[in-house]
Design a protein around this motif. Structure first.
Motif, short mmCIF file in Angstrom:
data_model
loop_
_atom_site.label_atom_id
_atom_site.label_comp_id
_atom_site.label_asym_id
_atom_site.label_seq_id
_atom_site.Cartn_x
_atom_site.Cartn_y
_atom_site.Cartn_z
N ALA A 147 0.84 -1.20 0.00
CA ALA A 147 0.00 0.00 0.00
C ALA A 147 0.87 1.25 0.00
CB ALA A 147 -0.89 0.00 1.23
N VAL A 148 0.22 2.37 -0.17
CA VAL A 148 0.90 3.65 -0.04
C VAL A 148 1.29 3.81 1.42
CG1 VAL A 148 0.59 6.14 -0.19
CG2 VAL A 148 -0.26 4.67 -2.01
N THR A 149 2.54 4.17 1.66
CA THR A 149 3.04 4.26 3.03
C THR A 149 3.27 5.68 3.51
OG1 THR A 149 5.30 4.05 2.21
CG2 THR A 149 4.18 2.02 2.88
N ASP A 150 3.37 6.61 2.60
CA ASP A 150 3.52 8.01 3.01
C ASP A 150 3.00 8.92 1.92
OD1 ASP A 150 6.11 9.30 1.52
OD2 ASP A 150 6.39 7.17 1.88
N VAL A 151 2.55 10.12 2.33
CA VAL A 151 1.92 11.06 1.41
C VAL A 151 2.30 12.48 1.81
CG1 VAL A 151 -0.32 12.08 0.83
CG2 VAL A 151 -0.05 9.62 0.77
N SER A 152 2.50 13.32 0.81
CA SER A 152 2.53 14.77 1.04
C SER A 152 1.54 15.37 0.05
CB SER A 152 3.93 15.35 0.86
OG SER A 152 4.39 15.16 -0.45
N ALA A 153 0.76 16.33 0.54
CA ALA A 153 -0.29 16.94 -0.28
C ALA A 153 -0.12 18.45 -0.30
CB ALA A 153 -1.67 16.57 0.27
N SER A 154 -0.42 19.03 -1.45
CA SER A 154 -0.29 20.48 -1.63
C SER A 154 -1.46 21.01 -2.45
CB SER A 154 1.00 20.82 -2.38
OG SER A 154 2.13 20.33 -1.72
N LEU A 155 -1.76 22.28 -2.23
CA LEU A 155 -2.72 23.00 -3.08
C LEU A 155 -1.91 24.00 -3.88
CD1 LEU A 155 -5.71 23.55 -3.86
CD2 LEU A 155 -5.67 25.36 -2.13
N ARG A 177 -8.33 21.96 5.79
CA ARG A 177 -7.84 23.34 5.89
C ARG A 177 -8.54 24.26 4.88
NH1 ARG A 177 -3.36 25.27 8.15
NH2 ARG A 177 -2.40 23.20 8.23
N PHE A 178 -8.76 23.77 3.67
CA PHE A 178 -9.28 24.64 2.61
C PHE A 178 -10.78 24.52 2.39
CE2 PHE A 178 -4.77 24.80 1.79
CZ PHE A 178 -4.59 26.16 1.58
N GLU A 179 -11.45 23.60 3.06
CA GLU A 179 -12.89 23.45 2.89
C GLU A 179 -13.64 24.76 3.17
OE1 GLU A 179 -16.57 20.57 4.33
OE2 GLU A 179 -14.75 20.65 5.55
N ILE A 186 -14.09 30.90 -2.05
CA ILE A 186 -13.02 31.78 -2.54
C ILE A 186 -12.30 31.10 -3.70
CG2 ILE A 186 -10.84 32.92 -1.93
CD1 ILE A 186 -11.99 33.03 0.99
N LEU A 187 -12.01 29.81 -3.52
CA LEU A 187 -11.35 29.07 -4.61
C LEU A 187 -12.22 29.04 -5.86
CD1 LEU A 187 -9.81 26.22 -2.47
CD2 LEU A 187 -8.54 27.94 -3.77
N THR A 188 -13.53 28.88 -5.68
CA THR A 188 -14.45 28.89 -6.83
C THR A 188 -14.35 30.23 -7.55
OG1 THR A 188 -15.94 27.31 -5.79
CG2 THR A 188 -16.87 28.71 -7.52
N ARG A 203 -14.79 16.80 0.60
CA ARG A 203 -14.07 18.06 0.85
C ARG A 203 -13.23 18.47 -0.36
NH1 ARG A 203 -12.95 16.21 6.84
NH2 ARG A 203 -14.37 17.63 7.91
N LEU A 204 -12.54 17.52 -0.94
CA LEU A 204 -11.72 17.83 -2.11
C LEU A 204 -12.58 18.32 -3.27
CD1 LEU A 204 -9.20 14.85 -2.08
CD2 LEU A 204 -8.68 17.27 -1.63
N GLY A 205 -13.76 17.74 -3.42
CA GLY A 205 -14.66 18.15 -4.49
C GLY A 205 -15.09 19.59 -4.39
N LEU A 206 -15.06 20.17 -3.20
CA LEU A 206 -15.47 21.56 -3.00
C LEU A 206 -14.40 22.56 -3.45
CD1 LEU A 206 -17.01 21.26 0.59
CD2 LEU A 206 -18.25 21.43 -1.59
N LEU A 207 -13.17 22.10 -3.64
CA LEU A 207 -12.04 23.01 -3.84
C LEU A 207 -11.85 23.51 -5.27
CD1 LEU A 207 -9.38 21.41 -1.49
CD2 LEU A 207 -11.26 23.00 -0.95
N SER A 208 -12.69 23.12 -6.20
CA SER A 208 -12.55 23.53 -7.61
C SER A 208 -11.19 23.16 -8.17
CB SER A 208 -12.78 25.04 -7.75
OG SER A 208 -14.07 25.41 -7.33
N ALA A 209 -10.65 22.04 -7.72
CA ALA A 209 -9.28 21.66 -8.08
C ALA A 209 -9.24 20.34 -8.82
CB ALA A 209 -8.43 21.55 -6.81
N SER A 210 -8.27 20.22 -9.70
CA SER A 210 -7.94 18.94 -10.29
C SER A 210 -7.03 18.21 -9.31
CB SER A 210 -7.20 19.13 -11.61
OG SER A 210 -8.01 19.81 -12.53
N LEU A 211 -7.10 16.89 -9.29
CA LEU A 211 -6.25 16.08 -8.42
C LEU A 211 -5.18 15.43 -9.28
CD1 LEU A 211 -5.63 14.76 -5.65
CD2 LEU A 211 -7.26 12.97 -6.27
#
Length: 159
Positions: free
Chosen positions: A2-10, A85-87, A92-94, A126-134
């Motif tokens: 499995a995935v063992t570590d993650v870093s995420a950014s906006l 954090r960004f929810e 504003i993101l929209t 929550r991610l769906g609210l951010l108007s962001a591509s993943l």
């Protein structure tokens, strides 16, 4: 396996000369981890040494890297924290999405040659609210011990 570590950014990238990282900071009221403006020296030292400059603004906020634990077996806590954090700033993101490319970047490592990524429904909401591509990048481990391959008679991934 499995995935063992993650870093995420906006990440928000300005589409025109007038779009600025400073405007994103002002709108979101969050200081970026890293940013640059259109025309700043290129972030690559070798390219900057050649006089190269950036041709877009960039605003990036990164959560600290998280590792899988008993409490977080999927190692995804960094992404969960970013979404939380960004929810509250989703509207504003929209409002910024017409002028900026908005992306959630996810970098991870897998402890195997097959990397599975588990994102629960609340984090997806929550991610769906951010108007962001993943955008996901998972580095897979394909290192095996002699014992692990002792009984292989043919390659497991051969066509």
């Amino acid at each position: 396996m499995a995935v063992t570590d993650v870093s995420a950014s906006l990440r928000l990238r300005g589409n025109t000369r007038q779009d600025s990282a400073a405007a994103v900071t002002s709108a979101l009221e969050i200081e970026p981890t890293r940013s640059h403006e259109f025309g700043d020296p290129h972030p690559s030292k070798s390219r900057a040494a050649l006089g190269k400059v950036t041709i877009e603004s960039l605003w990036l906020f990164s959560e600290p890297r998280t590792l899988s634990t008993e409490e977080d077996p999927h190692g995804i806590e960094s992404l969960v924290k970013l979404a939380e954090r960004f929810e509250s700033r989703a509207s504003i993101l929209t409002s910024l999405k017409d002028r900026y490319a908005i992306e959630v970047l996810l970098f991870g490592s897998s402890d195997s040659g097959q990397g599975g990524l588990y994102i629960g429904p609340e984090t997806m909401r929550r991610l769906g609210l951010l108007s962001a591509s993943l955008i996901q990048t998972i580095w897979l481990s394909d290192q095996y011990t002699a014992d692990e391959i002792a009984d292989w008679h043919e390659l497991p991934y051969a066509p």
